[in-house]
Design an enzyme around this catalytic site. Structure first.
Site, PDB file in Angstrom:
ATOM      1  N   ASN A  62       0.764  -1.104  -0.135  1.00 21.76           N
ATOM      2  CA  ASN A  62       0.120  -0.155   0.120  1.00 21.76           C
ATOM      3  C   ASN A  62       1.066   1.146  -0.074  1.00 21.76           C
ATOM      4  O   ASN A  62       1.771   1.463   1.038  1.00 21.76           O
ATOM      5  CB  ASN A  62      -1.006  -0.056   1.162  1.00 21.76           C
ATOM      6  CG  ASN A  62      -1.776   1.068   1.377  1.00 21.76           C
ATOM      7  OD1 ASN A  62      -1.583   2.219   0.799  1.00 21.76           O
ATOM      8  ND2 ASN A  62      -2.954   1.014   1.746  1.00 21.76           N
ATOM      9  N   VAL A  63       0.836   2.084  -1.044  1.00 22.92           N
ATOM     10  CA  VAL A  63       1.838   3.144  -1.194  1.00 22.92           C
ATOM     11  C   VAL A  63       1.692   4.078  -0.046  1.00 22.92           C
ATOM     12  O   VAL A  63       2.556   4.999   0.166  1.00 22.92           O
ATOM     13  CB  VAL A  63       1.883   3.807  -2.580  1.00 22.92           C
ATOM     14  CG1 VAL A  63       2.095   2.990  -3.637  1.00 22.92           C
ATOM     15  CG2 VAL A  63       0.185   4.295  -2.843  1.00 22.92           C
ATOM     16  N   ASN A  89       1.783   5.281 -10.428  1.00 24.04           N
ATOM     17  CA  ASN A  89       0.589   5.058 -11.031  1.00 24.04           C
ATOM     18  C   ASN A  89      -0.595   4.900 -10.070  1.00 24.04           C
ATOM     19  O   ASN A  89      -1.808   5.227 -10.406  1.00 24.04           O
ATOM     20  CB  ASN A  89       0.674   3.916 -12.032  1.00 24.04           C
ATOM     21  CG  ASN A  89      -0.518   3.647 -12.435  1.00 24.04           C
ATOM     22  OD1 ASN A  89      -1.143   4.076 -13.361  1.00 24.04           O
ATOM     23  ND2 ASN A  89      -1.063   2.489 -12.051  1.00 24.04           N
ATOM     24  N   ASN A 148     -12.123  19.740 -11.679  1.00 19.52           N
ATOM     25  CA  ASN A 148     -13.537  19.229 -12.077  1.00 19.52           C
ATOM     26  C   ASN A 148     -14.462  19.190 -10.905  1.00 19.52           C
ATOM     27  O   ASN A 148     -14.147  18.695  -9.767  1.00 19.52           O
ATOM     28  CB  ASN A 148     -13.111  17.880 -12.453  1.00 19.52           C
ATOM     29  CG  ASN A 148     -14.305  17.094 -13.266  1.00 19.52           C
ATOM     30  OD1 ASN A 148     -15.188  17.734 -13.946  1.00 19.52           O
ATOM     31  ND2 ASN A 148     -14.167  15.687 -13.408  1.00 19.52           N
ATOM     32  N   TYR A 154      -9.377  14.961  -5.658  1.00 16.91           N
ATOM     33  CA  TYR A 154      -8.553  14.116  -6.543  1.00 16.91           C
ATOM     34  C   TYR A 154      -7.692  15.206  -7.463  1.00 16.91           C
ATOM     35  O   TYR A 154      -6.551  15.212  -7.714  1.00 16.91           O
ATOM     36  CB  TYR A 154      -9.592  13.491  -7.604  1.00 16.91           C
ATOM     37  CG  TYR A 154      -8.913  12.546  -8.660  1.00 16.91           C
ATOM     38  CD1 TYR A 154      -8.236  11.430  -8.221  1.00 16.91           C
ATOM     39  CD2 TYR A 154      -9.085  13.278 -10.069  1.00 16.91           C
ATOM     40  CE1 TYR A 154      -7.593  10.706  -9.457  1.00 16.91           C
ATOM     41  CE2 TYR A 154      -8.427  12.495 -11.306  1.00 16.91           C
ATOM     42  CZ  TYR A 154      -7.878  11.173 -10.572  1.00 16.91           C
ATOM     43  OH  TYR A 154      -7.366  10.328 -11.661  1.00 16.91           O
ATOM     44  N   ALA A 155      -8.577  16.286  -7.926  1.00 16.90           N
ATOM     45  CA  ALA A 155      -7.789  17.375  -8.641  1.00 16.90           C
ATOM     46  C   ALA A 155      -6.552  18.056  -7.874  1.00 16.90           C
ATOM     47  O   ALA A 155      -5.503  18.272  -8.453  1.00 16.90           O
ATOM     48  CB  ALA A 155      -8.938  18.436  -8.919  1.00 16.90           C
ATOM     49  N   ALA A 156      -6.844  18.247  -6.598  1.00 18.47           N
ATOM     50  CA  ALA A 156      -5.781  19.033  -5.713  1.00 18.47           C
ATOM     51  C   ALA A 156      -4.656  17.767  -5.714  1.00 18.47           C
ATOM     52  O   ALA A 156      -3.405  18.301  -5.717  1.00 18.47           O
ATOM     53  CB  ALA A 156      -6.479  18.983  -4.329  1.00 18.47           C
ATOM     54  N   LYS A 158      -3.650  15.365  -7.839  1.00 15.90           N
ATOM     55  CA  LYS A 158      -2.834  15.659  -9.124  1.00 15.90           C
ATOM     56  C   LYS A 158      -2.026  16.695  -9.549  1.00 15.90           C
ATOM     57  O   LYS A 158      -1.183  16.542 -10.041  1.00 15.90           O
ATOM     58  CB  LYS A 158      -3.871  15.174 -10.219  1.00 15.90           C
ATOM     59  CG  LYS A 158      -4.514  13.593 -10.134  1.00 15.90           C
ATOM     60  CD  LYS A 158      -3.757  12.757 -10.268  1.00 15.90           C
ATOM     61  CE  LYS A 158      -4.016  11.374 -10.134  1.00 15.90           C
ATOM     62  NZ  LYS A 158      -3.011  10.220 -10.192  1.00 15.90           N
ATOM     63  N   ILE A 187      -9.775   7.792 -19.579  1.00 20.05           N
ATOM     64  CA  ILE A 187      -9.160   6.399 -20.005  1.00 20.05           C
ATOM     65  C   ILE A 187     -10.319   5.523 -19.526  1.00 20.05           C
ATOM     66  O   ILE A 187     -10.710   5.188 -18.620  1.00 20.05           O
ATOM     67  CB  ILE A 187      -7.832   6.274 -19.550  1.00 20.05           C
ATOM     68  CG1 ILE A 187      -6.753   7.231 -19.709  1.00 20.05           C
ATOM     69  CG2 ILE A 187      -7.071   4.866 -19.971  1.00 20.05           C
ATOM     70  CD1 ILE A 187      -6.705   7.819 -20.917  1.00 20.05           C
TER      71      ILE A 187
HETATM   72  P1  NDP Z   1      -7.520   1.365 -11.663  1.00 24.67           P
HETATM   73  O1  NDP Z   1      -8.440   1.604 -10.494  1.00 24.67           O
HETATM   74  O2  NDP Z   1      -7.780   0.634 -12.796  1.00 24.67           O
HETATM   75  O3  NDP Z   1      -6.072   0.652 -11.069  1.00 24.67           O
HETATM   76  C1  NDP Z   1      -5.777   1.333  -9.905  1.00 24.67           C
HETATM   77  C2  NDP Z   1      -4.596   0.214  -9.450  1.00 24.67           C
HETATM   78  O4  NDP Z   1      -4.084   0.536  -8.159  1.00 24.67           O
HETATM   79  C3  NDP Z   1      -5.606  -0.884  -9.035  1.00 24.67           C
HETATM   80  O5  NDP Z   1      -4.800  -2.024  -9.124  1.00 24.67           O
HETATM   81  C4  NDP Z   1      -5.563  -0.359  -7.360  1.00 24.67           C
HETATM   82  O6  NDP Z   1      -5.816  -1.604  -6.381  1.00 24.67           O
HETATM   83  C5  NDP Z   1      -4.084   0.106  -7.162  1.00 24.67           C
HETATM   84  N1  NDP Z   1      -4.149   0.976  -5.990  1.00 24.67           N
HETATM   85  C6  NDP Z   1      -5.057   1.534  -5.231  1.00 24.67           C
HETATM   86  N2  NDP Z   1      -4.815   2.098  -4.236  1.00 24.67           N
HETATM   87  C7  NDP Z   1      -3.589   1.824  -4.061  1.00 24.67           C
HETATM   88  C8  NDP Z   1      -2.512   1.822  -2.746  1.00 24.67           C
HETATM   89  N3  NDP Z   1      -2.960   2.818  -1.868  1.00 24.67           N
HETATM   90  N4  NDP Z   1      -1.317   1.274  -3.118  1.00 24.67           N
HETATM   91  C9  NDP Z   1      -1.048   0.711  -4.072  1.00 24.67           C
HETATM   92  N5  NDP Z   1      -1.973   0.392  -5.179  1.00 24.67           N
HETATM   93  C10 NDP Z   1      -3.153   0.822  -4.884  1.00 24.67           C
HETATM   94  O7  NDP Z   1      -7.159   2.814 -11.898  1.00 24.67           O
HETATM   95  P2  NDP Z   1      -6.639   3.425 -13.422  1.00 24.67           P
HETATM   96  O8  NDP Z   1      -5.556   2.443 -14.075  1.00 24.67           O
HETATM   97  O9  NDP Z   1      -7.585   3.860 -14.332  1.00 24.67           O
HETATM   98  O10 NDP Z   1      -5.638   4.580 -12.811  1.00 24.67           O
HETATM   99  C11 NDP Z   1      -4.051   4.471 -12.742  1.00 24.67           C
HETATM  100  C12 NDP Z   1      -3.732   5.999 -12.627  1.00 24.67           C
HETATM  101  O11 NDP Z   1      -4.265   6.658 -13.718  1.00 24.67           O
HETATM  102  C13 NDP Z   1      -4.388   6.605 -11.277  1.00 24.67           C
HETATM  103  O12 NDP Z   1      -3.154   7.456 -10.838  1.00 24.67           O
HETATM  104  C14 NDP Z   1      -5.309   7.495 -11.697  1.00 24.67           C
HETATM  105  O13 NDP Z   1      -5.534   8.669 -11.085  1.00 24.67           O
HETATM  106  C15 NDP Z   1      -4.698   7.882 -13.310  1.00 24.67           C
HETATM  107  N6  NDP Z   1      -5.759   8.582 -14.234  1.00 24.67           N
HETATM  108  C16 NDP Z   1      -6.792   7.575 -14.600  1.00 24.67           C
HETATM  109  C17 NDP Z   1      -7.814   8.199 -15.430  1.00 24.67           C
HETATM  110  C18 NDP Z   1      -8.794   7.237 -15.998  1.00 24.67           C
HETATM  111  O14 NDP Z   1      -9.362   7.827 -16.635  1.00 24.67           O
HETATM  112  N7  NDP Z   1      -8.906   6.206 -15.755  1.00 24.67           N
HETATM  113  C19 NDP Z   1      -7.608   9.367 -15.996  1.00 24.67           C
HETATM  114  C20 NDP Z   1      -6.531  10.113 -15.313  1.00 24.67           C
HETATM  115  C21 NDP Z   1      -5.559   9.837 -14.455  1.00 24.67           C
HETATM  116  P3  NDP Z   1      -7.700  -2.495  -6.237  1.00 24.67           P
HETATM  117  O15 NDP Z   1      -7.860  -2.731  -7.315  1.00 24.67           O
HETATM  118  O16 NDP Z   1      -7.335  -3.138  -5.159  1.00 24.67           O
HETATM  119  O17 NDP Z   1      -8.228  -1.067  -5.960  1.00 24.67           O
END
Ligand code: NDP
Length: 247
Positions: A62-63, A89, A148, A154-156, A158, A187
């Site tokens: 967990n990050v 990510n 947004n 979330y915006a803050a 990022k 995405i």
């Molecule tokens: P997903 O929710 O599909 O994947 C995120 C992954 O991160 C999941 O496997 C999740 O685990 C894991 N995760 C969540 N919390 C933690 C934590 N505390 N420590 C470690 N891992 C964690 O998200 P996306 O792939 O869509 O997003 C990836 C990144 O891209 C994010 O930073 C998001 O903010 C950014 N982003 C996404 C957009 C979109 O439209 N999808 C647009 C702009 C930015 P679990 O499945 O168990 O929750």
């Protein structure tokens, strides 16, 4: 475009954008540390990716937990001897209009999206500094630049991640380490799949290229930023959003 022998850590690498980035870096020969809160899914992704010379380690992290993140970096060094690439990510949303937003949702989003990147960068920078080379790419968001309604937390997080990235870029440039951000638009992942058809249609109208992005669209930009060819690019934000924001 060869990453053979390099070692990359991808947080939240089990699914979505993180998984696509992991696949993309492995395609070019990088060994992967796939870190995620969901170990089972991280293991499955690691199994899909590992082949031939490419090794892939799944770790439950967990990050928000600085100690666990430091142990992950130690483990990467123990297994592979080096860390070349960090992809910040892992990210979450807890949306709500500001007056209704709970303090715990504000804190959680800031902790994962921003403090997580702080812990991870802090843990890998000693190894990268010794190597005099490193690449840090953080996944921000178009929302961090545009704002947004309903996503103030979330915006803050990022927007702050972008400021963090620029500061790391300035602090570590002299050691051959670059830090950049990729700011995705909307995405097609689990994060956006729950949106109503109405919201999706509304979004589509704002995207000149007429479609949501794919995780691979983001992975290609990340792949470029970690390459040798991107060695003179640092402190930048690359927008991958189908044209919905042009700056
Ligand atoms: P997903 O929710 O599909 O994947 C995120 C992954 O991160 C999941 O496997 C999740 O685990 C894991 N995760 C969540 N919390 C933690 C934590 N505390 N420590 C470690 N891992 C964690 O998200 P996306 O792939 O869509 O997003 C990836 C990144 O891209 C994010 O930073 C998001 O903010 C950014 N982003 C996404 C957009 C979109 O439209 N999808 C647009 C702009 C930015 P679990 O499945 O168990 O929750």
């Amino acid at each position: 475009m060869n990453l053979k022998g390099q070692v990359a850590i991808v947080t939240g690498g089990a699914r979505g954008i993180g998984k696509a980035i992991s696949h993309r870096l492995a395609q070019d020969g990088a060994h992967l540390v796939i870190s995620d809160v969901n170990l089972e899914e991280a293991r499955q992704t690691a199994q899909e990716i590992a082949m031939g010379d490419v090794k892939c380690l799944a770790v439950e992290v967990n990050v928000t937990d600085g100690k666990a993140v430091a142990e992950m970096a130690d483990r990467a060094i123990k297994e592979f001897g080096r860390i070349d690439i960090l992809i910040n990510n892992a990210g979450i949303t807890r949306d709500g209009l500001l007056l209704r937003m709970k303090e715990e949702d504000w804190d959680l989003v800031l902790n994962v999206n921003l403090k997580g990147a702080f812990h991870c960068a802090k843990s890998v920078l000693p190894a990268m500094s010794k190597q005099r080379r490193g690449r840090i790419v953080s996944i921000a968001s178009v929302v961090g630049v545009m704002g947004n309604a309903g996503q103030s937390n979330y915006a803050a997080s990022k927007a702050a991640l972008i400021g963090f990235t620029k500061s790391v870029a300035r602090e570590y440039a002299s050691r051959g380490i670059t830090a950049n951000a990729v700011a995705p638009g909307f995405i097609d992942t689990a994060m956006t799949r729950d949106l109503s058809a109405e919201v999706r249609d509304g979004l589509m109208k704002q995207i000149p290229l007429g479609r949501l992005g794919t995780p691979q669209d983001i992975a290609h930009a990340v792949r470029f930023l970690v390459s040798e060819e991107a060695g003179y690019i640092t402190g930048q934000v690359i927008h991958v959003n189908g044209g919905m924001l042009m700056i």
